[in-house]
Design an enzyme around this catalytic site. Structure first.
Site, PDB file in Angstrom:
ATOM      1  N   THR A 195     -80.476 -21.444  -6.853  1.00  0.00           N
ATOM      2  CA  THR A 195     -80.020 -20.815  -6.173  1.00  0.00           C
ATOM      3  C   THR A 195     -79.204 -20.488  -4.950  1.00  0.00           C
ATOM      4  OG1 THR A 195     -82.280 -19.012  -7.390  1.00  0.00           O
ATOM      5  CG2 THR A 195     -80.741 -18.488  -5.123  1.00  0.00           C
ATOM      6  N   PHE A 197     -78.060 -19.221  -1.950  1.00  0.00           N
ATOM      7  CA  PHE A 197     -77.809 -18.696  -0.584  1.00  0.00           C
ATOM      8  C   PHE A 197     -76.654 -18.408   0.293  1.00  0.00           C
ATOM      9  CE2 PHE A 197     -82.004 -19.606  -2.271  1.00  0.00           C
ATOM     10  CZ  PHE A 197     -82.874 -18.174  -2.049  1.00  0.00           C
TER      11      PHE A 197
END
Length: 301
Positions: A195, A197
Site C-alpha cells: 500500500t 500512503f
C-alpha cells in the site's frame, strides 16, 4: 470518539491525550489503534505521536484544526487499487502532500479464544480493502466477508461480540490489542501486497526537495470538453520528456459530463521541462491544481 468499538476506547483516549500535549509532533491516521495506518504512521514518522481518527476526513480535519502536524492516508494498493477518495478529500482540505510511504501489507485471521479444533469461522469483519485483498482465501473456505470501517476496528468489534464463529482480518498487532487469537497469518492473496500512503501537512504546495534526489509532483486537472483535449494534455508531457507514473479519472457531480483527472509525474515545478508540460496542461484544461511536490520514497521507472 465517534463510533470506535468499546475495546478500543481506552487506547484511543491514551493516544489522543499524548497527541494533545504536543500537537506539532502528532500524526493523524484513520482507524482504530492497531490498523495498518497506525503502523504506517509509526514507521514513516518514528518520532511522531500517532493520533487515531474515525474517518479520513477526521484525520485531515485534525491537521487543519492544529491538533496534528501531519496526517498519513492510504491512497492505493498494489492488489486492490484505490483506497481512499483522496481525489475528492485533498482538494477540499487545503492541505498539501509532503511525502509518501510504501508499506508491505500482511493480514491475519483472528477470532475470540480459547479455540478448539471444532470451532469454525463462518464470517469475518474487515475493511473492504482487506476483504478484497483476501478474497480468494475467504472464498475457498466459504467464509462470508462483512465490511467494517477499518481493520483494527473490525478486530475490536469482533472482541466485543465474543462470537467464536465471527472473526476479523487485521494486522497481527490488533490481536494483541484486543485479546484475540490468531488463527492464521498472511491470509492476503498476494505475497507482494503493498500500500502506498501519502503524508499531508498544512504547508505550501511546494516543499524543498534535496537536490539530486528524485521527486514527485501530484496534481489534478479537468480537461476542456472538446475532442482530443486529454490527448493534447498527455502529449505535452510526452514531448517534454516528463514521465507520468499515475493517471486516474473520476466524475464530478451527477451529470457525467465532466471528468477530473488525478496525476503523478516525476519532477518538480521550476524544471523547464516540467513547467512547459504543466503550461500545456493548463492551456487545455478548465482547471489545474497542484497538490504537492515531495521526495520519492520508491524509485519509479
Amino acid at each position: 470518539m465517534r463510533s470506535f468499538p468499546a475495546p478500543a476506547l481506552h487506547i484511543v483516549d491514551a493516544l489522543r491525550c499524548a497527541a494533545a500535549a504536543d500537537p506539532a509532533r502528532a500524526i493523524a491516521f484513520q482507524g482504530s489503534p492497531g490498523a495498518n495506518s497506525h503502523r504506517a504512521a509509526l514507521e514513516a514518522r518514528p518520532d511522531a505521536l500517532p493520533l487515531p481518527c474515525f474517518g479520513f476526513e477526521d484525520a485531515l480535519d485534525a491537521v487543519k484544526d492544529g491538533r496534528a502536524g501531519e496526517a498519513i492516508i492510504p491512497i492505493e494498493n498494489s492488489q486492490h487499487g484505490r483506497v481512499a477518495d483522496i481525489h475528492f478529500l485533498l482538494p477540499e482540505s487545503g492541505l498539501s502532500i509532503v511525502g509518501e510511504y510504501f508499506m508491505p501489507i500482511h493480514h491475519a485471521l483472528m477470532a475470540p479464544g480459547p479455540r478448539s479444533s471444532d470451532d469454525r469461522i463462518e464470517a469475518v469483519y474487515s475493511h473492504p480493502q482487506a476483504l478484497g485483498q483476501s478474497r480468494k482465501y475467504l472464498h475457498e473456505r466459504g467464509i462470508t466477508p462483512l465490511s467494517y470501517i477499518d481493520t483494527a476496528g473490525a478486530a475490536a468489534h469482533v472482541a466485543e461480540l465474543g462470537d467464536k464463529t465471527v472473526g476479523a482480518i487485521a494486522p497481527a498487532i490488533a490481536a494483541e490489542h484486543y485479546g484475540l487469537e490468531i488463527i492464521e497469518d498472511n491470509v492476503e492473496d498476494a505475497h507482494d501486497n503493498m500500500t502506498r500512503f501519502v503524508i499531508l501537512a498544512n504547508k505550501p504546495t511546494f516543499v524543498t526537495v534535496e537536490e539530486g534526489k528524485p521527486a514527485m509532483t501530484t496534481f489534478i486537472f479537468e480537461v476542456k470538453n472538446i475532442p482530443a483535449a486529454l490527448y493534447k494534455v498527455l502529449g505535452g508531457f510526452a514531448t517534454n520528456g516528463v514521465n507520468m507514473t499515475k493517471l486516474e479519472s473520476y466524475q464530478i457531480g451527477t451529470s457525467f459530463s465532466a471528468t477530473r483527472f488525478y496525476a503523478d509525474i516525476i519532477g518538480v515545478p521550476g524544471d523547464p521541462a516540467v513547467d512547459r508540460a504543466l503550461e500545456e496542461c493548463a492551456f487545455h484544461s478548465k482547471e489545474l491544481r497542484l497538490l504537492g511536490t515531495y521526495e520519492q520514497a520508491r524509485k519509479r521507472g
